[in-house]
Design a protein around this motif. Structure first.
Motif, PDB file in Angstrom:
ATOM      1  N   ALA A  36       6.928   4.450   9.890  1.00  0.00           N
ATOM      2  CA  ALA A  36       7.987   4.836   8.962  1.00  0.00           C
ATOM      3  C   ALA A  36       8.167   3.753   7.911  1.00  0.00           C
ATOM      4  O   ALA A  36       8.062   2.570   8.223  1.00  0.00           O
ATOM      5  N   ILE A  57      11.151  14.603  10.896  1.00  0.00           N
ATOM      6  CA  ILE A  57      10.798  13.193  11.081  1.00  0.00           C
ATOM      7  C   ILE A  57       9.659  13.076  12.095  1.00  0.00           C
ATOM      8  O   ILE A  57       8.679  12.350  11.879  1.00  0.00           O
ATOM      9  N   PHE A  79       5.212   6.911   6.052  1.00  0.00           N
ATOM     10  CA  PHE A  79       5.977   8.026   5.496  1.00  0.00           C
ATOM     11  C   PHE A  79       7.435   7.658   5.311  1.00  0.00           C
ATOM     12  O   PHE A  79       7.951   6.731   5.947  1.00  0.00           O
ATOM     13  N   GLN A  80       8.069   8.400   4.416  1.00  0.00           N
ATOM     14  CA  GLN A  80       9.530   8.410   4.333  1.00  0.00           C
ATOM     15  C   GLN A  80       9.962   9.865   4.398  1.00  0.00           C
ATOM     16  O   GLN A  80       9.428  10.703   3.669  1.00  0.00           O
ATOM     17  N   THR A  81      10.903  10.173   5.258  1.00  0.00           N
ATOM     18  CA  THR A  81      11.318  11.561   5.425  1.00  0.00           C
ATOM     19  C   THR A  81      12.825  11.695   5.397  1.00  0.00           C
ATOM     20  O   THR A  81      13.542  10.909   6.006  1.00  0.00           O
ATOM     21  N   GLU A 141       8.206   2.701   3.381  1.00  0.00           N
ATOM     22  CA  GLU A 141       7.430   2.764   2.158  1.00  0.00           C
ATOM     23  C   GLU A 141       6.202   1.866   2.269  1.00  0.00           C
ATOM     24  O   GLU A 141       6.237   0.841   2.934  1.00  0.00           O
ATOM     25  N   PRO A 171       9.971   6.650  15.459  1.00  0.00           N
ATOM     26  CA  PRO A 171       8.936   7.133  14.547  1.00  0.00           C
ATOM     27  C   PRO A 171       7.871   6.063  14.288  1.00  0.00           C
ATOM     28  O   PRO A 171       8.185   4.877  14.162  1.00  0.00           O
TER      29      PRO A 171
END
Lengths: 295, 406
Positions: A18, A64, A55-57, A20, A15
């Motif tokens: 990815a 994702i 992002f955080q998923t 914070e 990803p």
């Protein structure tokens, strides 16, 4: 076995962006643990342009991958350009998503919109529990369903479920979704396919603005409990070096774990009953019971 | 190692045992006679059927004439349920559980639409049914009770002996879906108060497409498939001789290895469980650890989603399954975990490992080393797992402290 494209696999396994972003200018959050997927989108904005995104998923591979794709697509775009993106653009960027997974791309688009709205100081789009709820299992409103139908040219109830999850639980609302679909399609035929906003007054015809105080559905209760915990209860406990974690909501029983100083505090029972339970009863529903989960 | 397949999904299906393939091959090649024919060439097939029937019966502690070959576990279940219901058409109450395999669960839902009253027994948070609740559900109208021997997702073993005894007391027939139990735990139908029992070949190293139904001598029976006189008129259709032979061979092997399941396989499963729980914070075992199939481990990891875990494991060649919504094709997590009241925070992140007697220590080592990294990676990008760095250690200490107090 889902048939994922190479692009989905690649964005899932590796990803982009990815994690914070501590100094984000805007954050948009959608979804929840209960629904099985959630996305928190962070934006860095300079001169009306998105200069960085992360992002955080929590979710499956396509959730994702959709998040990763979204961050790649919006970097460098002006806010207006970013807002013009639709969930279809995200799906296309990934070479397509299985139809049952289209709601993952919708989640990306919604998080982006939420982030930009919060950056502009606009009120967040009405939370799902404030609109007229159609799907009680997944907390999907009529407005969300109409938007998905318009933007994706949906024509069957099954497609609506694939894009919004509505109707994918108990199935009680399938008939209602069918009506919304028929109305929206008829309306679209009249007003052209431009995806124009809902004609004024249309919602009023079907749903009163202030619905009678109906009992909360599980998902509504869940969302309100989470909001009250995050906005009212946790900040107060954190002042005292404690914290609380939501573990489960079963009917009106809310299971929590006290953390930090609260966990070892001799008056933790007082905290639970006197403060946490009372606040939830006042803010959410009178019948709420809080219990500390023994684990 | 990472290139080889690590197959830990034996509750979904199993690999064909080499001895089983060996046994069935002649019937796929030269021995193609129809057992119903009169010439000696077909006699070989008939003898093979007889032998297989004895082998299946021996594993179950049953008589050969109590075994009916079918095409799969689902057909066996449906045959048993309809046999019992049609034998007593005036009774319109059916009892089963909320945690059944769809083979029985869907039948129950269908019967409800057909005018039956159906009791779906609930389970507690460990997946155990309550005998009290069951006893209260039994009544004069009850036509049949159907309960799985062991649950496919958690491995939980249900108290079929006690349930069967209560059924006997009330004169109610009892069907058991034993698809997951046969070959993993010893059964003795001579002693068990069970009238019908379903099993499936591909769960015990026979091929797909073969099942069997045990029908206690004297239990009412109505054929599900009507036609020729095969299976003494109880299941029409030319016998799938190679598959039947394979099932017989697989049952004979299972009987030889039943001890291994409860020593070697159990030890490997226990070790995997111990190492995963130790290495991965906020993980819990689903089901009843005290009363479970020796090969099954259902474990949940908070803050991560099952499908994502499975696909990352797949990259490493590890095969497992999940009760998460995203893997089921529906949007709801596993009906079994929800019936148990597993919190949604855990239900979406559940993984099932199911071992077999072919599972090796090296494979377990590999999974025990790989999975914690996978969970770490997914938790690192999960929004529900972002404690501030400085707060994290303190929080954890306080948490474990408060847990032990509570």
């Amino acid at each position: 076995m889902w048939e994922y494209t190479d692009a989905v696999r690649e964005h899932f396994l590796n990803p982009r962006n990815a994690g914070e972003m501590k100094d984000a200018d805007a954050v948009g959050e959608v979804g929840s643990l209960a629904c099985g997927d959630a996305l928190k989108l962070f934006l860095k904005i300079q001169d009306g342009r998105i200069v960085d995104a992360s992002f955080q998923t929590f979710g499956c591979a396509s959730a994702i991958a959709s998040s990763s794709a979204l961050t790649e697509m919006i970097k460098g775009k002006s806010l207006e350009e970013a807002l013009a993106l639709t969930n279809r653009d995200i799906a296309e960027f990934l070479g397509g998503l299985p139809k049952e997974k289209m709601h993952c791309s919708v989640m990306g688009q919604e998080a982006l919109e939420a982030a930009i709205r919060s950056y502009r100081g606009e009120p967040p789009r009405p939370h799902s529990h404030e609109g007229r709820l159609v799907c009680k299992c997944f907390g999907v409103t009529e407005e969300q369903i109409i938007k998905a139908i318009r933007e994706n040219n949906l024509s069957t109830v099954e497609e609506v479920t694939n894009y919004t999850k509505a109707g994918g639980g108990c199935g009680d609302c399938l008939e209602e979704i069918k009506h919304i679909l028929e109305d929206t399609l008829a309306d679209k035929a009249m007003n052209g396919a431009g995806g124009s906003p809902l004609p004024p007054g249309m919602r009023d015809l079907r749903a009163p603005k202030t619905p009678p105080a109906a009992p909360l559905s599980n998902i509504q209760r869940m969302q309100r409990v989470m909001t009250v915990l995050d906005e009212l209860i946790r900040p107060r406990l954190q002042q005292d070096g404690g914290d609380i974690e939501l573990l489960d909501i079963d009917g009106k029983t809310v299971s929590v774990a006290l953390k930090g100083m609260c966990g070892s505090c001799p008056s933790s029972r007082l905290t639970l009953e006197g403060f946490v339970q009372q606040t939830l009863q006042e803010q959410v529903e009178p019948g709420i019971m809080v219990r500390e989960a023994a684990s | 190692m990472s290139k080889a397949l690590v197959y830990l999904d034996n509750n979904a299906t199993t690999g064909l045992a080499p001895e089983v393939l060996e046994a069935m091959l002649p019937f796929l090649k030269d021995q193609y006679g129809n057992p119903s024919s009169m010439y000696r060439f077909a006699g070989t097939a008939q003898e093979a059927l007889n032998k297989a029937r004895s082998q299946v019966a021996a594993l179950l502690g049953a008589q050969p004439e109590e075994i009916v070959f079918t095409s799969c576990g689902t057909e066996s279940d449906a045959t048993a349920v309809y046999s019992a219901l049609r034998a007593r058409p005036e009774k319109k109450h059916f009892i089963t559980t909320r945690v059944e395999h769809p083979a029985v669960l869907s039948l129950g839902q269908y019967l409800e639409k057909q005018g039956y009253t159906v009791t779906f027994l609930g389970v507690d948070n460990k997946g155990r049914i309550s005998l009290d609740e069951f006893q209260r559900a039994l009544n004069k109208e009850t036509a049949l009770v159907s309960m799985m021997y062991a649950n496919n997702e958690t491995g939980n073993i249900h108290p079929v002996e006690q349930v069967g005894a209560l059924c006997r007391e009330h004169g109610v027939p009892f069907h058991v879906d034993a698809v997951q139990a046969v070959g993993k735990i010893a059964l003795n139908m001579a002693a068990l108060p069970i009238d019908y029992l379903a099993l499936s070949g591909h769960k015990l190293h026979a091929p797909k497409g073969i099942g069997a139904l045990y029908v206690r001598r004297g239990a009412p029976f109505r054929p599900f498939l009507r036609g020729g006189h095969q299976e003494r008129g109880r299941r029409a259709g030319t016998e799938a001789v190679p598959n039947v032979v394979a099932l017989g061979a697989a049952c004979a092997l299972a009987a030889q290895h039943i001890e291994d399941e409860n020593t070697t396989v159990r030890a490997l499963r226990d070790e995997l469980q111990k190492r995963l729980l130790a290495a991965i914070p906020e993980s819990v075992v689903n089901g009843d650890p005290e009363n479970r199939l020796p090969n099954t481990l259902n474990i949940s990891f908070k803050y991560v989603e099952g499908e994502a875990i499975l696909l990352m494991l797949d990259q490493l060649g590890i095969c497992a399954s999940s009760g998460s919504a995203c893997t089921s094709g529906s949007l709801e997590p596993s009906h079994v975990l929800r019936a148990m009241g597993v919190p949604f925070t855990y239900a979406h992140g559940s993984i099932r490992f199911s071992l077999s007697r072919y599972t090796t220590r090296q494979e377990i080592d590999f999974v025990a080393e790989s999975l914690p990294k996978v969970i770490d990676r997914l938790r690192a990008i999960s929004p529900y797992r972002n404690l501030p760095d400085d707060a994290a250690p303190g929080d954890c200490a306080a948490c474990s402290c408060s847990c032990s107090n509570g």
